[in-house]
Design a protein around this motif. Structure first.
Motif, short mmCIF file in Angstrom:
data_model
loop_
_atom_site.label_atom_id
_atom_site.label_comp_id
_atom_site.label_asym_id
_atom_site.label_seq_id
_atom_site.Cartn_x
_atom_site.Cartn_y
_atom_site.Cartn_z
N LEU A 3 3.56 -3.42 3.42
CA LEU A 3 4.94 -3.05 3.09
C LEU A 3 5.23 -1.60 3.48
O LEU A 3 6.33 -1.27 3.94
CB LEU A 3 5.19 -3.26 1.59
N ALA A 67 10.32 -3.37 -2.89
CA ALA A 67 9.10 -4.19 -2.93
C ALA A 67 7.86 -3.31 -2.84
O ALA A 67 6.86 -3.54 -3.52
CB ALA A 67 9.12 -5.21 -1.78
N HIS A 68 7.92 -2.27 -1.99
CA HIS A 68 6.79 -1.35 -1.85
C HIS A 68 6.52 -0.62 -3.16
O HIS A 68 5.37 -0.48 -3.59
CB HIS A 68 7.12 -0.35 -0.74
N ASN A 70 7.37 -1.61 -6.22
CA ASN A 70 6.88 -2.57 -7.22
C ASN A 70 5.41 -2.92 -6.98
O ASN A 70 4.64 -3.09 -7.92
CB ASN A 70 7.72 -3.85 -7.19
N ALA A 71 5.03 -3.04 -5.71
CA ALA A 71 3.64 -3.35 -5.39
C ALA A 71 2.71 -2.24 -5.84
O ALA A 71 1.62 -2.49 -6.38
CB ALA A 71 3.49 -3.60 -3.88
N LYS A 72 3.12 -0.98 -5.62
CA LYS A 72 2.28 0.15 -6.05
C LYS A 72 2.16 0.20 -7.57
O LYS A 72 1.08 0.48 -8.10
CB LYS A 72 2.86 1.46 -5.52
N THR A 74 2.35 -2.38 -9.58
CA THR A 74 1.50 -3.49 -9.98
C THR A 74 0.03 -3.18 -9.73
O THR A 74 -0.84 -3.49 -10.56
CB THR A 74 1.89 -4.76 -9.20
N LEU A 75 -0.27 -2.54 -8.61
CA LEU A 75 -1.66 -2.16 -8.32
C LEU A 75 -2.18 -1.18 -9.36
O LEU A 75 -3.34 -1.27 -9.79
CB LEU A 75 -1.75 -1.54 -6.92
#
Length: 212
Positions: A3, A67-68, A70-72, A74-75
């Motif tokens: 992303l 999205a980028h 949110n992904a960070k 979540t990680l």
């Protein structure tokens, strides 16, 4: 990571498209001046199509950026969760767990363990995860050739020291690994001390209650 690469590509494409649009508009203006009023409708249609494309591109970049982000997030949550999972090897005691950790470390580790009374599971987990993080730091950042883990008990406290012969200069920084260890240790009223001069060695001392 993917992303992030998409986001960078879209940003770069948007910057390039902006430059191209400016050049195109300048050329169209020059052509309109040369050709007269007959090109006015064509220029308006081209401007409208260009605006729609720009709006679509901006929306796509906004969605990818969200999205980028949110992904960070979540990680980060998954890392926190993983740190809190009780490793099965601790069921056999802190000494065996640390010995297993030392065997899998890329940096050779010497163990010095003297534990008369087994600490509570929560304390063992904190000590184990601290040792794992410090060995990972020694491997990734310090360039160490060897490390030592020492564990002892004194006056109802568990004392653990992790040293390495790396480049030193380890510091507490907001959001860093050492700051995370300090937060974990402080949840049980523990203490963490760092001695890491430039050039090494690095010595981290962790003091925990035997039970929590």
């Amino acid at each position: 990571m993917t992303l992030g690469e998409i986001k960078e590509s879209l940003d770069a494409a948007a910057a390039g498209a902006g430059d191209a649009a400016a050049d195109k508009a300048r050329d169209a203006t020059m052509q309109g001046v040369a050709a007269g009023a007959g090109t006015g409708a064509e220029s308006t249609m081209a401007d409208g199509a260009g605006k729609d494309d720009a709006d679509d591109g901006a929306r796509t970049r906004m969605l990818v950026a969200a999205a980028h982000r949110n992904a960070k997030e979540t990680l980060a949550e998954l890392r926190d969760l993983a740190r809190g999972i009780h490793p099965p090897v601790l069921d056999r005691g802190l000494g065996i767990a640390l010995a297993t950790l030392a065997k899998t470390s890329p940096v050779p580790v010497r163990l010095e363990i003297s534990i008369a009374d087994r600490p509570s599971p929560a304390i063992e987990a904190i000590a184990y995860f601290c040792a794992a993080e410090l060995l990972a730091n020694a491997t990734k950042h310090s360039g160490a050739h060897r490390a030592t883990i020492s564990v002892s008990q004194q006056n109802g406290r568990l004392l653990m020291g992790v040293t390495d012969d790396g480049a030193g200069n380890a510091r507490l920084t907001p959001g860093g690994g050492l700051a995370g260890l300090l937060e974990r240790v402080q949840t049980v009223d523990g203490r963490l001390r760092i001695d890491s001069p430039t050039g090494g060695p690095t010595a981290v001392t962790i003091e925990l209650p035997d039970h929590a």
